[in-house]
Design a protein around this motif. Structure first.
Motif, mmCIF file in Angstrom:
data_model
loop_
_atom_site.group_PDB
_atom_site.id
_atom_site.type_symbol
_atom_site.label_atom_id
_atom_site.label_comp_id
_atom_site.label_asym_id
_atom_site.label_seq_id
_atom_site.Cartn_x
_atom_site.Cartn_y
_atom_site.Cartn_z
ATOM 1 N N LEU A 1 9.446 -44.678 -55.011
ATOM 2 C CA LEU A 1 9.121 -46.509 -55.083
ATOM 3 C C LEU A 1 8.590 -47.093 -53.684
ATOM 4 O O LEU A 1 7.508 -47.657 -53.589
ATOM 5 N N PRO A 2 9.012 -46.455 -52.541
ATOM 6 C CA PRO A 2 8.754 -46.954 -51.151
ATOM 7 C C PRO A 2 7.089 -46.694 -50.920
ATOM 8 O O PRO A 2 6.458 -47.390 -50.048
ATOM 9 N N THR A 3 6.595 -45.375 -51.799
ATOM 10 C CA THR A 3 5.121 -44.994 -51.413
ATOM 11 C C THR A 3 4.179 -46.196 -52.137
ATOM 12 O O THR A 3 3.077 -46.023 -51.858
ATOM 13 N N GLY A 4 4.719 -46.793 -53.102
ATOM 14 C CA GLY A 4 3.996 -47.977 -53.726
ATOM 15 C C GLY A 4 3.032 -47.205 -54.786
ATOM 16 O O GLY A 4 2.085 -47.748 -55.493
ATOM 17 N N GLN A 5 3.151 -45.989 -55.167
ATOM 18 C CA GLN A 5 2.338 -45.066 -56.025
ATOM 19 C C GLN A 5 2.914 -45.268 -57.629
ATOM 20 O O GLN A 5 3.974 -44.522 -57.602
ATOM 21 N N ASN A 6 2.148 -45.654 -58.347
ATOM 22 C CA ASN A 6 2.333 -45.707 -59.498
ATOM 23 C C ASN A 6 1.287 -45.136 -60.480
ATOM 24 O O ASN A 6 0.395 -44.578 -59.674
ATOM 25 N N ASP A 7 1.224 -45.057 -61.703
ATOM 26 C CA ASP A 7 0.290 -44.281 -62.464
ATOM 27 C C ASP A 7 -0.099 -44.970 -63.630
ATOM 28 O O ASP A 7 0.551 -46.009 -64.159
ATOM 29 N N PRO A 8 -1.444 -44.757 -63.941
ATOM 30 C CA PRO A 8 -2.326 -45.599 -64.797
ATOM 31 C C PRO A 8 -1.668 -45.258 -66.223
ATOM 32 O O PRO A 8 -1.098 -44.250 -66.380
ATOM 33 N N LEU A 9 -1.808 -46.187 -67.029
ATOM 34 C CA LEU A 9 -1.122 -46.227 -68.611
ATOM 35 C C LEU A 9 -1.916 -45.080 -69.367
ATOM 36 O O LEU A 9 -1.368 -44.700 -70.549
ATOM 37 N N ASP A 10 -3.130 -44.515 -68.818
ATOM 38 C CA ASP A 10 -3.704 -43.599 -69.697
ATOM 39 C C ASP A 10 -3.732 -42.276 -69.034
ATOM 40 O O ASP A 10 -4.099 -41.383 -69.660
ATOM 41 N N ILE A 11 -2.526 -42.068 -68.247
ATOM 42 C CA ILE A 11 -2.347 -40.764 -67.665
ATOM 43 C C ILE A 11 -1.919 -39.773 -68.726
ATOM 44 O O ILE A 11 -1.152 -40.194 -69.702
ATOM 45 N N ALA A 12 -2.275 -38.514 -68.512
ATOM 46 C CA ALA A 12 -2.218 -37.577 -69.841
ATOM 47 C C ALA A 12 -0.947 -36.510 -69.409
ATOM 48 O O ALA A 12 -0.604 -36.495 -68.179
ATOM 49 N N ALA A 13 -0.221 -36.154 -70.563
ATOM 50 C CA ALA A 13 0.690 -35.429 -70.399
ATOM 51 C C ALA A 13 0.039 -33.783 -69.830
ATOM 52 O O ALA A 13 -0.980 -33.489 -70.452
ATOM 53 N N ARG A 14 0.966 -33.149 -69.083
ATOM 54 C CA ARG A 14 0.308 -32.050 -68.943
ATOM 55 C C ARG A 14 1.306 -30.809 -69.227
ATOM 56 O O ARG A 14 2.658 -30.583 -68.678
ATOM 57 N N PRO A 15 0.706 -29.800 -70.022
ATOM 58 C CA PRO A 15 1.691 -28.596 -70.193
ATOM 59 C C PRO A 15 2.148 -27.731 -69.092
ATOM 60 O O PRO A 15 3.085 -27.329 -68.799
ATOM 61 N N ARG A 16 0.930 -27.666 -68.121
ATOM 62 C CA ARG A 16 1.214 -26.943 -66.907
ATOM 63 C C ARG A 16 0.898 -28.080 -65.653
ATOM 64 O O ARG A 16 0.117 -28.834 -65.839
ATOM 65 N N TRP A 17 1.735 -27.929 -64.549
ATOM 66 C CA TRP A 17 1.852 -28.635 -63.561
ATOM 67 C C TRP A 17 2.328 -28.170 -62.217
ATOM 68 O O TRP A 17 3.752 -28.472 -62.102
ATOM 69 N N PRO A 18 1.546 -27.520 -61.653
ATOM 70 C CA PRO A 18 2.494 -26.750 -60.296
ATOM 71 C C PRO A 18 2.939 -27.733 -59.392
ATOM 72 O O PRO A 18 2.192 -28.565 -59.039
ATOM 73 N N LEU A 19 3.942 -27.453 -58.544
ATOM 74 C CA LEU A 19 4.280 -28.400 -57.474
ATOM 75 C C LEU A 19 3.220 -28.190 -56.487
ATOM 76 O O LEU A 19 3.070 -29.005 -55.753
ATOM 77 N N ASP A 20 3.014 -27.088 -56.301
ATOM 78 C CA ASP A 20 1.965 -26.796 -55.197
ATOM 79 C C ASP A 20 0.833 -26.208 -55.721
ATOM 80 O O ASP A 20 0.510 -24.948 -55.924
ATOM 81 N N PRO A 21 -0.298 -26.940 -55.969
ATOM 82 C CA PRO A 21 -1.340 -26.479 -56.582
ATOM 83 C C PRO A 21 -2.395 -25.751 -55.719
ATOM 84 O O PRO A 21 -3.133 -24.872 -56.284
#
Ligand code: KG4
Ligand code: ZN
Length: 344
Positions: A312-332
């Motif tokens: 919340l404090p970062t003010g970062q939100n996501d757009p409503l068309d953001i896609a679900a991701r089967p893979r998503w590493p924490l450290d890309p």
């Protein structure tokens, strides 16, 4: 004060929770699907997705009602957007998008692993960055350095099975059913951890990665000799796994530089023997030890809502068309290791 609704549906738990930035869990619900998947010995993606779709909407209603909160009062709706079984993730994420749009509330697409990684801070206000994190669940087995929200550096991963998966497979060999971790832990209490000689894969190797496939096969071979009790097999397996974790963590801690604490999260963090061993390791290195209460270790929505609170404090939100991701590493940026990347 901020207020976030969290939604989790990436595997076989459907969950919703309302959490404040002051670390209060105002309401939460979790429905496990263990019974639906038990006959198959593992999670069946289609069954999981359908169960999430049936259960999620009434569950969200229930937590809002219990806390007496209206949608428009939320500061954000945080939903797991991956990694996980894509059908289930989509059910949760699409529900979050619809609610966010209807109530004009910001959407946060949360990485499930980030939920686990930050969950210890929900329960432990004194836990500060940076900390060393052992993240051990059914699909993931990693050592990370957590420098802040969104700042994760991976030092180790598994080249084959995750630790929770090794518990589940051992449970299957011993006929203990699914999910196996808690059952193996219970049976191990009655066994001798030194009774069965089992390998400690990768112990002594210079890089801190994990491997558990060989350990599982060794449990199967030992079981097939019919020379050992199931309790001795469970206890010996658990001890071998703990020895691996201790050795791998020691290498990783040496490599990652000074941290404020050693932290464990994810489903396997509910295991008392694992927690005890890590606490001992932390004490020997003069490190603070932190582990969430068991109900925050296994999949839940409070950790997803909390990850939203942290953001919340970062003010970062996501757009409503953001896609679900089967893979998503924490450290890309983490380099792939031999054999890894097959799962998550
Ligand atoms: O975090 P989680 O609920 O789901 C994933 O994101 O994977 O972790 C589930 C895993 C399963 O493999 C389960 O057997 C293991 O955590 N687990 C345990 C214990 N409780 C759950 N493993 C060992 N001992 C436990 N008490
Ligand atoms: Zn999980």
């Amino acid at each position: 004060m901020g207020l976030v609704l969290g939604i989790e549906s990436s595997c076989d738990e459907t969950a919703a929770a309302l959490v404040t930035t002051e670390r209060q869990v105002l309401a939460q619900r979790i429905a496990s699907q263990d019974e639906a998947h038990a006959p198959y010995g593992g999670v069946v993606p289609e069954i999981a997705a359908r169960a999430h779709a049936e259960r999620l909407a009434p569950m969200i209603d229930a937590v809002l009602k219990e806390a007496g909160v209206a949608l428009h009062e939320l500061n954000a709706i945080a939903a797991t957007a991956g990694p996980g079984l894509i059908g289930g993730v989509m059910v949760g994420l699409v529900s979050a998008k619809a609610l966010a749009m209807a109530a004009d509330v910001p959407l946060m697409a949360i990485n499930h692993l980030e939920g686990h990684a930050l969950s210890p801070r929900l329960a432990d206000p004194a836990l500060t960055f940076p900390y060393a994190l052992l993240l051990v669940s059914g699909g993931h087995c990693q050592i990370l350095r957590v420098d802040g929200v969104g700042e994760y550096r991976r030092f180790a991963t598994t080249i084959d099975d995750a630790l929770g998966e090794a518990f589940d497979k051992t449970a299957k060999i011993l006929g203990l059913g699914y999910p196996g971790g808690p059952a193996v832990e219970r049976l191990a209490l009655q066994g001798d951890p030194d009774a069965v000689r089992l390998p400690r894969p990768l112990v002594g190797s210079g890089e801190p990665h994990f491997s558990f496939a060989g350990l599982k096969s060794a449990v199967l071979r030992a079981y097939e000799t019919q020379q050992h009790s199931n309790a001795d097999l469970a206890a010996s397996f658990q001890q071998a796994a703990i020895d691996c974790v201790n050795d791998r963590l020691t290498i990783a801690l040496d490599a990652m530089g000074p941290v404020n604490a050693l932290v464990v999260a994810g489903g396997v963090a509910a295991n008392k023997a694992v927690r005890g061993a890590l606490e001992t390791l932390a004490r020997a290195r003069d490190l603070r030890f932190s582990a969430p209460p068991p109900e925050l270790c296994t999949d839940n929505a409070a950790m997803i809502a909390w990850a939203g609170c942290e953001r919340l404090p970062t003010g970062q939100n996501d757009p409503l068309d953001i896609a679900a991701r089967p893979r998503w590493p924490l450290d890309p940026t983490a380099e792939p290791v031999r054999g890894a990347g097959v799962k998550g």
